[in-house]
Design an enzyme around this catalytic site. Structure first.
Site, PDB file in Angstrom:
ATOM      1  N   HIS A  36     -19.761   3.784  -1.961  1.00 44.56           N
ATOM      2  CA  HIS A  36     -18.506   4.559  -1.104  1.00 44.56           C
ATOM      3  C   HIS A  36     -18.777   5.011   0.234  1.00 44.56           C
ATOM      4  CE1 HIS A  36     -17.183   5.782  -5.738  1.00 44.56           C
ATOM      5  NE2 HIS A  36     -16.881   4.650  -5.376  1.00 44.56           N
ATOM      6  N   ASN A  48     -22.905   8.056  -4.058  1.00 47.36           N
ATOM      7  CA  ASN A  48     -23.044   9.173  -2.866  1.00 47.36           C
ATOM      8  C   ASN A  48     -22.833   8.909  -1.474  1.00 47.36           C
ATOM      9  OD1 ASN A  48     -23.407  10.796  -5.045  1.00 47.36           O
ATOM     10  ND2 ASN A  48     -25.623  10.953  -5.030  1.00 47.36           N
ATOM     11  N   SER A 101     -19.863  11.100 -13.289  1.00 42.58           N
ATOM     12  CA  SER A 101     -19.031  11.478 -14.372  1.00 42.58           C
ATOM     13  C   SER A 101     -18.628   9.875 -14.986  1.00 42.58           C
ATOM     14  CB  SER A 101     -18.042  12.194 -14.211  1.00 42.58           C
ATOM     15  OG  SER A 101     -17.411  11.805 -12.828  1.00 42.58           O
TER      16      SER A 101
HETATM   17  P1  NAD Z   1     -18.824  13.714 -10.134  1.00 41.14           P
HETATM   18  O1  NAD Z   1     -18.683  15.064  -9.221  1.00 41.14           O
HETATM   19  O2  NAD Z   1     -17.630  13.234 -10.608  1.00 41.14           O
HETATM   20  O3  NAD Z   1     -19.774  13.807 -11.596  1.00 41.14           O
HETATM   21  C1  NAD Z   1     -21.040  14.599 -11.251  1.00 41.14           C
HETATM   22  C2  NAD Z   1     -21.796  14.629 -12.663  1.00 41.14           C
HETATM   23  O4  NAD Z   1     -23.071  15.016 -12.117  1.00 41.14           O
HETATM   24  C3  NAD Z   1     -21.062  15.168 -13.814  1.00 41.14           C
HETATM   25  O5  NAD Z   1     -21.209  14.411 -14.739  1.00 41.14           O
HETATM   26  C4  NAD Z   1     -21.914  16.487 -13.894  1.00 41.14           C
HETATM   27  O6  NAD Z   1     -22.285  16.698 -15.196  1.00 41.14           O
HETATM   28  C5  NAD Z   1     -23.376  15.796 -13.389  1.00 41.14           C
HETATM   29  N1  NAD Z   1     -24.374  16.684 -12.934  1.00 41.14           N
HETATM   30  C6  NAD Z   1     -24.106  18.015 -12.503  1.00 41.14           C
HETATM   31  N2  NAD Z   1     -25.362  18.475 -12.029  1.00 41.14           N
HETATM   32  C7  NAD Z   1     -26.381  17.517 -12.417  1.00 41.14           C
HETATM   33  C8  NAD Z   1     -27.676  17.824 -12.155  1.00 41.14           C
HETATM   34  N3  NAD Z   1     -28.507  18.745 -11.875  1.00 41.14           N
HETATM   35  N4  NAD Z   1     -28.326  16.646 -12.537  1.00 41.14           N
HETATM   36  C9  NAD Z   1     -27.686  15.447 -13.110  1.00 41.14           C
HETATM   37  N5  NAD Z   1     -26.323  15.461 -13.350  1.00 41.14           N
HETATM   38  C10 NAD Z   1     -25.725  16.418 -12.948  1.00 41.14           C
HETATM   39  O7  NAD Z   1     -19.623  12.791  -9.377  1.00 41.14           O
HETATM   40  P2  NAD Z   1     -19.432  11.287  -9.264  1.00 41.14           P
HETATM   41  O8  NAD Z   1     -19.286  10.864 -10.711  1.00 41.14           O
HETATM   42  O9  NAD Z   1     -20.428  10.767  -8.003  1.00 41.14           O
HETATM   43  O10 NAD Z   1     -17.884  11.067  -8.421  1.00 41.14           O
HETATM   44  C11 NAD Z   1     -18.037  10.118  -7.547  1.00 41.14           C
HETATM   45  C12 NAD Z   1     -17.436  10.690  -6.298  1.00 41.14           C
HETATM   46  O11 NAD Z   1     -17.995  11.876  -5.712  1.00 41.14           O
HETATM   47  C13 NAD Z   1     -18.120   9.675  -5.359  1.00 41.14           C
HETATM   48  O12 NAD Z   1     -16.843   8.884  -4.611  1.00 41.14           O
HETATM   49  C14 NAD Z   1     -18.755  10.397  -4.159  1.00 41.14           C
HETATM   50  O13 NAD Z   1     -18.769   9.670  -2.949  1.00 41.14           O
HETATM   51  C15 NAD Z   1     -18.360  11.739  -4.255  1.00 41.14           C
HETATM   52  N6  NAD Z   1     -19.209  12.885  -3.860  1.00 41.14           N
HETATM   53  C16 NAD Z   1     -20.467  12.368  -3.502  1.00 41.14           C
HETATM   54  C17 NAD Z   1     -21.283  13.465  -3.222  1.00 41.14           C
HETATM   55  C18 NAD Z   1     -22.750  13.254  -2.352  1.00 41.14           C
HETATM   56  O14 NAD Z   1     -22.730  12.160  -1.641  1.00 41.14           O
HETATM   57  N7  NAD Z   1     -23.637  13.956  -2.908  1.00 41.14           N
HETATM   58  C19 NAD Z   1     -21.120  14.962  -3.452  1.00 41.14           C
HETATM   59  C20 NAD Z   1     -19.902  15.007  -3.925  1.00 41.14           C
HETATM   60  C21 NAD Z   1     -18.745  14.171  -4.298  1.00 41.14           C
END
Ligand code: NAD
Length: 226
Positions: free
Chosen positions: A103, A86, A170
Site C-alpha cells: 500500500h 503498512n 484484520s
Molecule cells: P487494521 O487496523 O485493519 O487491523 C489491525 C489488526 O491488528 C487488528 O486485527 C487487531 O486485532 C490487530 N492488532 C492490534 N494490536 C496488535 C498487536 N499488538 N499485535 C498484533 N496484532 C494487533 O490494519 P490492517 O489490516 O493492516 O489494515 C490495512 C490498512 O491500514 C493498510 O492499508 C495500512 O496502510 C493502514 N494502516 C497502516 C499503518 C502503518 O503503516 N503502521 C497504521 C494504520 C493503518
C-alpha cells in the site's frame, strides 16, 4: 525454509503507531474516505497532506519493536519475504532484507500526474511542492479505490511460500486480504493477533492469540526451533 510473512497495522501497534479498525473505523480521528481516497484528496488536499505529514512525523519518531526485530533476525537462517500493508518503514529499520509494500510508503512522494515519478521524502509535503514534471506531489500511498500495482509481485511470492505467517492484520482490506487464497493448501498458515478475527476461526489455521512481539517469539519456538 521459504517463509512469507504478511503484516498489517497491528505489528506496529507496539511501536506506538495506532491501527485504525480498532478505533471504530476511524484512522486517527478521521473517516477513512476523507484521508485515504482520491475523492478525499480532490475535496480537500490540504487536509490529506496534513494527515500524512502527521503520520510521517509519528512514524519517524517510532522505533521497530520486538516483532520487527525477531523477523529481521530470521533472515540469517531462512528465506523470509515480508509483504506488508503498512506504510511505515519499521521492517526496513529492523533490518529485514526482502520487503514488499503493498500500500505504498510514507517516506516517498509522487507526482499526481505520473504514479511512476517517485521521490524519497523525510519532511512534510505542502501544497505547491512539485515533482520534476511540475505536478503537485502527493504521498506515495495506495488509497481506497486505487490500483494495487505491487499485488502482481506479491501473488507469486505467496504461491511459492512453504509457511505463511499473518501478523496484525484484520484481513478485511481487499485485494490484500485475497492473497491468502494464493497459498498452497498444503502449507501451514499461522495467524498472530491478540483478537479473534474472521480468518483465525478458519479450519487449518494455527492461531497464536498474542500481541505481535510475543506471538513471533511463540511462532519461532513452535516452528523453527528444533
Ligand atoms: P487494521 O487496523 O485493519 O487491523 C489491525 C489488526 O491488528 C487488528 O486485527 C487487531 O486485532 C490487530 N492488532 C492490534 N494490536 C496488535 C498487536 N499488538 N499485535 C498484533 N496484532 C494487533 O490494519 P490492517 O489490516 O493492516 O489494515 C490495512 C490498512 O491500514 C493498510 O492499508 C495500512 O496502510 C493502514 N494502516 C497502516 C499503518 C502503518 O503503516 N503502521 C497504521 C494504520 C493503518
Amino acid at each position: 525454509m521459504r517463509i512469507v510473512v504478511l503484516t498489517g497495522a497491528g505489528i506496529s501497534a507496539e511501536s506506538g503507531i495506532p491501527t485504525f479498525r480498532g478505533a471504530g473505523g476511524l484512522w486517527e480521528g478521521h473517516r477513512i474516505e476523507d484521508v485515504a481516497s482520491p475523492e478525499g484528496w480532490n475535496k480537500n488536499p490540504e487536509l490529506v497532506l496534513d494527515f500524512y505529514n502527521q503520520r510521517r512525523r509519528g512514524i519517524l519518531s517510532a522505533q521497530p519493536n520486538a516483532a520487527h526485530i525477531q523477523l529481521a533476525a530470521l533472515d540469517a537462517h531462512h528465506e523470509i519475504q515480508i509483504i506488508t500493508q503498512n506504510i511505515d518503514d519499521l521492517h526496513e529499520r529492523a533490518g529485514s532484507k526482502n520487503i514488499l509494500h503493498l500500500h505504498g510508503e510514507i517516506l516517498k512522494a509522487r507526482s499526481v500526474k505520473n504514479p511512476n515519478l517517485i521521490t524519497p521524502i523525510n519532511g512534510d509535503i505542502q501544497i505547491g511542492d512539485v515533482a520534476s514534471d511540475g505536478a503537485q506531489l502527493r504521498p506515495h500511498i495506495v488509497w481506497f479505490g486505487e490500483q494495487v500495482p505491487m499485488l502482481e509481485m506479491a501473488i507469486p511470492l505467496v504461491e511459492q511460500a512453504e509457511i505463511l505467517v499473518i501478523i496484525g492484520t484484520s484481513m478485511v482490506v481487499y485485494p490484500a486480504a485475497g492473497l491468502l487464497h494464493y497459498a498452497s493448501p498444503e502449507i501451514p498458515v499461522y495467524v498472530i493477533n491478540p483478537e479473534i478475527t474472521e480468518i483465525s476461526r478458519r479450519k487449518n489455521i494455527h492461531f497464536i492469540q498474542k500481541n505481535a512481539g510475543e506471538g513471533v517469539t511463540e511462532f519461532i519456538r513452535l516452528v523453527l526451533t528444533k
